[in-house]
Design an enzyme around this catalytic site. Structure first.
Site, PDB file in Angstrom:
ATOM      1  N   ASP A 135       0.845  -1.191   0.000  1.00 25.41           N
ATOM      2  CA  ASP A 135       0.000   0.000   0.000  1.00 25.41           C
ATOM      3  C   ASP A 135       0.880   1.240   0.000  1.00 25.41           C
ATOM      4  OD1 ASP A 135      -2.515   1.223   0.004  1.00 25.41           O
ATOM      5  OD2 ASP A 135      -2.474   1.529   2.163  1.00 25.41           O
ATOM      6  N   TYR A 137       1.187   5.667  -0.539  1.00 25.81           N
ATOM      7  CA  TYR A 137       0.649   6.849   0.143  1.00 25.81           C
ATOM      8  C   TYR A 137       0.796   8.052  -0.775  1.00 25.81           C
ATOM      9  CZ  TYR A 137      -0.205   9.655   4.444  1.00 25.81           C
ATOM     10  OH  TYR A 137      -0.730  10.478   5.430  1.00 25.81           O
ATOM     11  N   HIS A 142      -4.614  13.818   0.684  1.00 28.92           N
ATOM     12  CA  HIS A 142      -4.878  13.021   1.879  1.00 28.92           C
ATOM     13  C   HIS A 142      -3.712  13.143   2.861  1.00 28.92           C
ATOM     14  CE1 HIS A 142      -6.149   9.683   4.420  1.00 28.92           C
ATOM     15  NE2 HIS A 142      -4.943   9.153   4.277  1.00 28.92           N
ATOM     16  N   ARG A 151      -0.044  17.223  12.704  1.00 28.42           N
ATOM     17  CA  ARG A 151       1.152  18.076  12.713  1.00 28.42           C
ATOM     18  C   ARG A 151       0.825  19.376  11.987  1.00 28.42           C
ATOM     19  NH1 ARG A 151       2.694  13.194  10.863  1.00 28.42           N
ATOM     20  NH2 ARG A 151       2.794  14.019   8.741  1.00 28.42           N
ATOM     21  N   GLU A 207     -10.940   3.878   3.234  1.00 30.06           N
ATOM     22  CA  GLU A 207      -9.974   4.646   2.445  1.00 30.06           C
ATOM     23  C   GLU A 207     -10.225   4.383   0.963  1.00 30.06           C
ATOM     24  OE1 GLU A 207      -6.183   5.316   5.378  1.00 30.06           O
ATOM     25  OE2 GLU A 207      -6.003   3.765   3.845  1.00 30.06           O
ATOM     26  N   GLU A 209      -9.165   4.106  -2.608  1.00 29.26           N
ATOM     27  CA  GLU A 209      -7.917   3.896  -3.325  1.00 29.26           C
ATOM     28  C   GLU A 209      -8.172   3.206  -4.664  1.00 29.26           C
ATOM     29  OE1 GLU A 209      -4.674   2.208  -1.163  1.00 29.26           O
ATOM     30  OE2 GLU A 209      -5.475   2.773   0.807  1.00 29.26           O
ATOM     31  N   ASP A 241      -9.102   0.247   1.708  1.00 30.77           N
ATOM     32  CA  ASP A 241      -8.187  -0.252   2.732  1.00 30.77           C
ATOM     33  C   ASP A 241      -8.715   0.190   4.101  1.00 30.77           C
ATOM     34  OD1 ASP A 241      -5.949  -1.755   3.382  1.00 30.77           O
ATOM     35  OD2 ASP A 241      -4.678   0.007   3.547  1.00 30.77           O
ATOM     36  N   ARG A 245      -8.714   3.785  13.009  1.00 26.54           N
ATOM     37  CA  ARG A 245      -7.891   4.963  13.296  1.00 26.54           C
ATOM     38  C   ARG A 245      -7.410   5.006  14.737  1.00 26.54           C
ATOM     39  NH1 ARG A 245      -6.505   6.391   8.199  1.00 26.54           N
ATOM     40  NH2 ARG A 245      -8.324   6.902   6.916  1.00 26.54           N
ATOM     41  N   GLN A 248      -4.496   2.688  14.944  1.00 25.33           N
ATOM     42  CA  GLN A 248      -3.388   3.223  14.162  1.00 25.33           C
ATOM     43  C   GLN A 248      -2.641   4.316  14.922  1.00 25.33           C
ATOM     44  OE1 GLN A 248      -4.610   4.409  10.251  1.00 25.33           O
ATOM     45  NE2 GLN A 248      -2.570   5.028   9.596  1.00 25.33           N
ATOM     46  N   TYR A 252       1.238   3.006  15.324  1.00 26.83           N
ATOM     47  CA  TYR A 252       1.966   3.202  14.068  1.00 26.83           C
ATOM     48  C   TYR A 252       3.388   3.715  14.249  1.00 26.83           C
ATOM     49  CZ  TYR A 252       1.756   8.337  13.658  1.00 26.83           C
ATOM     50  OH  TYR A 252       1.938   9.683  13.829  1.00 26.83           O
ATOM     51  N   LYS A 261      -4.739  -2.063  10.058  1.00 21.26           N
ATOM     52  CA  LYS A 261      -4.962  -2.239   8.623  1.00 21.26           C
ATOM     53  C   LYS A 261      -5.148  -3.696   8.197  1.00 21.26           C
ATOM     54  CE  LYS A 261      -4.005   1.995   6.885  1.00 21.26           C
ATOM     55  NZ  LYS A 261      -4.779   2.721   5.875  1.00 21.26           N
ATOM     56  N   THR A 265      -9.188  -5.811   3.629  1.00 19.56           N
ATOM     57  CA  THR A 265      -9.156  -4.856   2.530  1.00 19.56           C
ATOM     58  C   THR A 265     -10.158  -5.342   1.492  1.00 19.56           C
ATOM     59  OG1 THR A 265      -6.821  -4.308   2.901  1.00 19.56           O
ATOM     60  CG2 THR A 265      -7.730  -3.832   0.719  1.00 19.56           C
ATOM     61  N   THR A 368      -4.862   6.524  -0.044  1.00 17.72           N
ATOM     62  CA  THR A 368      -6.113   7.267  -0.147  1.00 17.72           C
ATOM     63  C   THR A 368      -5.994   8.433  -1.121  1.00 17.72           C
ATOM     64  OG1 THR A 368      -6.541   6.706   2.154  1.00 17.72           O
ATOM     65  CG2 THR A 368      -7.914   8.431   1.183  1.00 17.72           C
ATOM     66  N   GLU A 382     -10.851  12.612   7.244  1.00 14.56           N
ATOM     67  CA  GLU A 382     -10.724  13.947   6.668  1.00 14.56           C
ATOM     68  C   GLU A 382     -12.054  14.683   6.658  1.00 14.56           C
ATOM     69  OE1 GLU A 382      -8.056  13.663   2.923  1.00 14.56           O
ATOM     70  OE2 GLU A 382      -8.744  11.633   3.362  1.00 14.56           O
TER      71      GLU A 382
END
Length: 437
Positions: A135, A137, A142, A151, A207, A209, A241, A245, A248, A252, A261, A265, A368, A382
């Site tokens: 997978d 990114y 996203h 952040r 997600e 994708e 996917d 959250r 994660q 993560y 994850k 899927t 995503t 999001e």
């Protein structure tokens, strides 16, 4: 004709004027004769086998083997498409042209029609034996949106614009459209909690994708040059996917997602071939001024000129209450597939750049795909701003994340003036309550 031009060739199989003798195929929103995606299906009381979607029917490839080019017949048997994916592109094109003729020329109707099965009477399976799943990114909006949540001052990490980021996922839990998703159970830690807890995910998300099916692979220790990377792509599907959250956020760092994850899927079971999508190639969006130019092994001018796809992606939600009331699914987002910072060819070239061997039937996820605005966001994380701004549904319900009984539906359509619209078929799954925890 150069290899680069040939792999994007448009021929008579793409002609919008071409019609099919199969009832309902002309003007079908997903599967007109200009598409001809491959899949694995089993008819009622029958074994799994390779087929081609045409309108609301499925053509049994083994049943018409005598009418196919001899060189491709061995790859059209069995209950997996790995051998068909591995065919050289020239043979895949030859097979596509023959199938197009069989399904459009009335002279073949009497011989071919007995090999058709109503799709509603068939079960669809995973199209290939998936040896490995990776997978990526590459959806920059996203990445920016999620980065902003966690952040605000530094949404994108320094490596994002230099290298296609990815991680190796779990192939064993990939399932075709229609297979329910059991809410995962795992460890999570609330920001204000002193200790972690174990239980069902409270922040289950989807997600949006694209899935990328690998065709011809490369030997261990060799690479796939960016200029020929497109020749190693057999086709595409939709991919959801699913993500927990809350798991994660806790697990993560430092190695990335794990239980968040690997529980399931969901993919659309029809493989829309790279050849079918040739008319819908478009230029990769230009990088913003000041962004670094990729290193030479990731840069090809032909890929930049036609490495993106003119697809419209859409996500809808159908809650249990909406289903019971007979309401239609509610659209959550819609946007173009071109919102990717890296092309699919760049993903493939980078994946093999260290000598990793890709194999026919390997599956790559794009990560995503989101648009710059909320109308095109590819996840509830999001859309709801991390759960702080819930979605209002037409029946008065609200959603921060996916709840039990909810069904998520993904769709994709390729459109371009002068060509017939083609689509990807169903990619949907309903969420069931957790079993343990």
């Amino acid at each position: 004709m150069t290899d680069a031009a040939d792999r994007q060739a448009i021929d008579e199989t793409h002609d919008a004027r071409r019609t099919s003798w199969v009832p309902g195929a002309d003007g079908h929103p997903d599967f007109p004769v200009q598409n001809l995606p491959y899949g694995i299906f089993s008819p009622q009381d029958g074994a799994a086998r390779a087929g081609v979607a045409i309108g609301d029917q499925i053509l049994d490839l083994a049943a018409v083997a005598a009418m196919l080019p001899p060189d491709v017949v061995p790859a059209c048997g069995g209950n997996r498409l790995n051998a068909l994916f591995a065919l050289p592109r020239a043979l895949r094109v030859t097979l596509r042209r023959r199938l197009s003729d069989l399904l459009s020329d009335e002279q073949y109707r009497a011989a071919v029609e007995p090999a058709l099965h109503p799709a509603d009477d068939c079960e669809l399976h995973l199209p290939a034996m998936i040896g490995d799943y990776t997978d990526f990114y590459v959806g920059i909006h996203h990445a920016t949106n999620v980065g902003t949540l966690f952040r605000p001052d530094n949404p994108l990490l320094p490596n994002y614009k230099h290298v296609p980021i990815g991680y190796h996922g779990r192939a064993s839990s990939i399932r075709p459209s229609g297979v329910p998703v059991v809410r995962p159970v795992g460890q999570h830690k609330a920001p204000d909690a002193a200790e972690p807890a174990f239980g069902p995910s409270q922040r289950l998300d989807y997600e949006l994708e694209l899935g990328v099916w690998i065709g011809a692979g490369n030997a261990l220790g060799t690479t796939i040059p960016i200029a020929s990377a497109a020749d190693h792509i057999a086709g595409f599907c939709l991919l959801n996917d699913w993500s927990a959250r809350d798991f994660q956020a806790w697990e993560y760092q430092p190695l990335g997602p794990f239980l968040a994850k690997n529980f399931q899927t969901t993919i659309s079971p029809w493989v829309v071939t790279a050849e079918a999508l040739a008319p819908f190639r478009c230029a990769q969006p230009a990088r913003p001024a000041g962004d670094p130019r990729p290193l030479p092994y990731l840069w090809d001018e032909v890929d930049q000129a036609g490495g993106a796809l003119a697809l419209e992606l859409e996500v809808s939600l159908l809650t249990g209450a909406m289903r019971a009331a007979g309401l239609a699914p509610h659209r959550l987002s819609r946007g173009p597939a071109s919102n990717m910072y890296w092309t699919v060819a760049q993903m493939v070239a980078h994946h093999a750049s260290g000598g990793c061997n890709l194999n026919p039937g390997d599956l790559l996820g794009t990560g995503t795909i989101s648009a710059p605005d909320r109308e095109g966001f590819g996840s509830l994380l999001e859309i709801t701003r991390g759960g702080s701004d819930p979605v209002a549904l037409p029946n008065g319900e609200t959603r921060r994340f996916v709840e039990d009984g909810d069904e998520i539906l993904l769709s994709a359509r390729a459109r371009k003036d002068g060509y017939a619209q083609i689509g990807f078929g169903s990619c949907r799954a309903v969420v069931l309550p957790a079993v343990g925890g």
